[in-house]
Structure formats: C-alpha cells, structure tokens
Design a protein around this motif. Structure first.
Motif, PDB file in Angstrom:
ATOM      1  N   PRO A 211       2.808   2.687  -1.597  1.00  0.00           N
ATOM      2  CA  PRO A 211       3.914   3.271  -0.685  1.00  0.00           C
ATOM      3  C   PRO A 211       4.337   2.668   0.524  1.00  0.00           C
ATOM      4  O   PRO A 211       5.357   2.429   0.895  1.00  0.00           O
ATOM      5  CB  PRO A 211       3.298   4.597  -0.329  1.00  0.00           C
ATOM      6  N   SER A 214       7.266  -0.120   0.072  1.00  0.00           N
ATOM      7  CA  SER A 214       8.711   0.600  -0.163  1.00  0.00           C
ATOM      8  C   SER A 214       9.795  -0.258   0.680  1.00  0.00           C
ATOM      9  O   SER A 214      10.711  -0.596   0.054  1.00  0.00           O
ATOM     10  CB  SER A 214       8.476   2.208  -0.015  1.00  0.00           C
ATOM     11  N   LYS A 215       9.568  -0.317   2.054  1.00  0.00           N
ATOM     12  CA  LYS A 215      10.525  -0.740   3.015  1.00  0.00           C
ATOM     13  C   LYS A 215      10.473  -2.211   2.637  1.00  0.00           C
ATOM     14  O   LYS A 215      11.784  -2.740   2.562  1.00  0.00           O
ATOM     15  CB  LYS A 215       9.947  -0.655   4.489  1.00  0.00           C
ATOM     16  N   LYS A 252       8.320   5.102  -3.381  1.00  0.00           N
ATOM     17  CA  LYS A 252       8.426   6.166  -2.327  1.00  0.00           C
ATOM     18  C   LYS A 252       8.295   7.555  -3.273  1.00  0.00           C
ATOM     19  O   LYS A 252       7.869   8.517  -2.707  1.00  0.00           O
ATOM     20  CB  LYS A 252       9.941   6.327  -1.950  1.00  0.00           C
TER      21      LYS A 252
END
Length: 259
Positions: A211, A214-215, A252
């Motif tokens: 997770p 994700s960015k 996400k």
C-alpha cells in the motif's frame, strides 16, 4: 571456455585458421613452395591448437574441481551451522570419541588428549568472537586446558590476551570439512532442502502491491501519461503509464479487501 559447444567449436576453428595463416606466411617465406608450406602449416597449426586446448582443458578441469569442492565445503558447513547445538555436540562427540575419551558437560564437549583436557567451543552462531564472549564460553573449572578447538569461520581473536599461555587450534569450515571426510561422518545435508523456502507467487505479488507504494506508482504513471503528449513513441508512455496507475489503484484497494 563457454558452456555452449558451438561457441567452443567456433573459437577452436578461428584459432586454428589464425595459427595456420601465421605459420603458412612464415614457412612460405622461407620455402617458397605452396604445397609444402600448406602441409607443414596444417600439421603445425593442428599440433599447436591441440597443445593449447590441452592446457586450457586441464586448467578448466582444475578450476571446476576446486569449485565443486568449495561448494561441498560451503554446503556441509551451512548444514552444520543450521544444526542445533545439541546435534552439533553429538556429531563432534561421535568423531572425537573414536580416538579420545569424551564427555559432554553443561552444553560443552570435553576430551582428554596427552593427559590434558581439551574443550571444544561451538562458535558458528557468533558473528564475531571477542574476549568477553570467549571468557563466557570457557569452562571456569578446567585449569589445564591446552587446546581450544574453535569451530568457526573467524580467526581475528587468535591474538587475544586470553590465549597468551594457551595452545589454540582453529577449525574453520575447510578444516571442519576435512574432519568430516576423514571420519566419514557428516551433518544432515538433506535438512537444507527443508529449510529453503521457495518463493511463492503470492509473496512476490505482495512485494509489488504494498500500500505504501501506491503514491509512487501513481506519480510515475502520471508523468508517463503526460509525457505521451509531447514525446514520440506515445503508445509506449500511454501503456506503461496506465499500468503504473493501475498498480497504484490496486495498492490502494488491497487493504480494503483485507478489512
């Protein structure tokens, strides 16, 4: 030498032709007879290439044998290192008991040699042995200790003051393997296969779709999509930009599916 036979054959042909041309040029310079020069050059070039490859093969065989032996040493040492302390002591006790009187006391192996008590220190689980560690390992009740057999792969501690009046025998992984071979006693090498966990596709995918990534995926994908507007090969940027943004979305969504 390459592991592919066709490559080795091409190399051999190239070297043979090169040697033939070199010999032919010099022999023909002196003899001035094409057939004589051709025959002599052929014989000499074939003889030279045979000698060259004889030494190459012998060297390669030697290197291969050394590599195989080192692999055996590393495998045996790893199997010994992964064995529990109790099993290590039983294994070494089985070896030393062939020639000496042995006993296991307080998790340490002792054996009598030349009317003196020797202590075997198992140190394979220590990254580095310092003086404090050795003091804790040595048996306080044994005063007449002539030789400490250190089973480890570190030798920096030999010059420590604690060994000023002691005789030290270091058994590194090479000597340890020799000890096993001489006594035909080995640790359980088959256990290595049990301890090696093959990576699963599920675990690999987990590393891709963490997770926290994700960015990063989204940002990289956005940059590629914007680049497709002004740079050539825009199909490439659109495809890989879309894939990275999709990765960001998956990263996400995964926590929500877990919940």
């Amino acid at each position: 030498m390459s592991k592919f036979r066709i490559v080795n054959l091409i190399d051999k042909i190239f070297l043979t032709i090169s040697l033939f041309l070199l010999c032919f040029a010099w022999i023909n310079f002196y003899l001035r007879s094409l057939w004589t020069s051709f025959i002599l050059s052929t014989i000499i070039s074939i003889a030279l290439i045979s000698v060259i490859y004889f030494f190459i093969n012998r060297k390669q065989t030697k290197i291969k044998n050394i590599k195989v032996n080192n692999e055996k040493i590393d495998t045996t040492f790893l199997a010994f290192k992964l064995t529990s302390k109790e099993e290590k002591l039983k294994l070494l006790n089985k070896i030393y008991s062939k020639n000496f009187e042995t006993k296991i006391k307080k998790g340490t192996l002792f054996y009598n040699k030349d009317n003196k008590t020797h202590q075997v220190i198992l140190a394979t689980h220590f990254e580095k042995l310092d003086q404090r560690t050795l003091i804790n390992l040595l048996d306080e009740n044994i005063s007449e200790v002539d030789c400490y057999d250190i089973i480890c792969n570190k030798t920096e501690f030999v010059n420590l003051n604690i060994f000023a009046n002691k005789s030290v025998e270091i058994i590194n992984k090479e000597n340890l393997y020799k000890l096993f071979v001489e006594n035909d006693i080995f640790p359980d090498i088959d256990m290595l296969a049990k301890n090696i966990n093959k990576p699963k596709i599920k675990d690999i995918l987990r590393q891709f779709f963490v997770p926290s990534k994700s960015k990063s995926y989204f940002l990289c994908g956005l940059i590629l999509l914007l680049s497709s507007i002004i740079l050539p090969y825009h199909y490439y940027y659109i495809i890989f930009g879309s894939v990275l943004i999709l990765f960001g979305i998956i990263c996400k969504l995964i926590p929500k599916f877990k919940d």
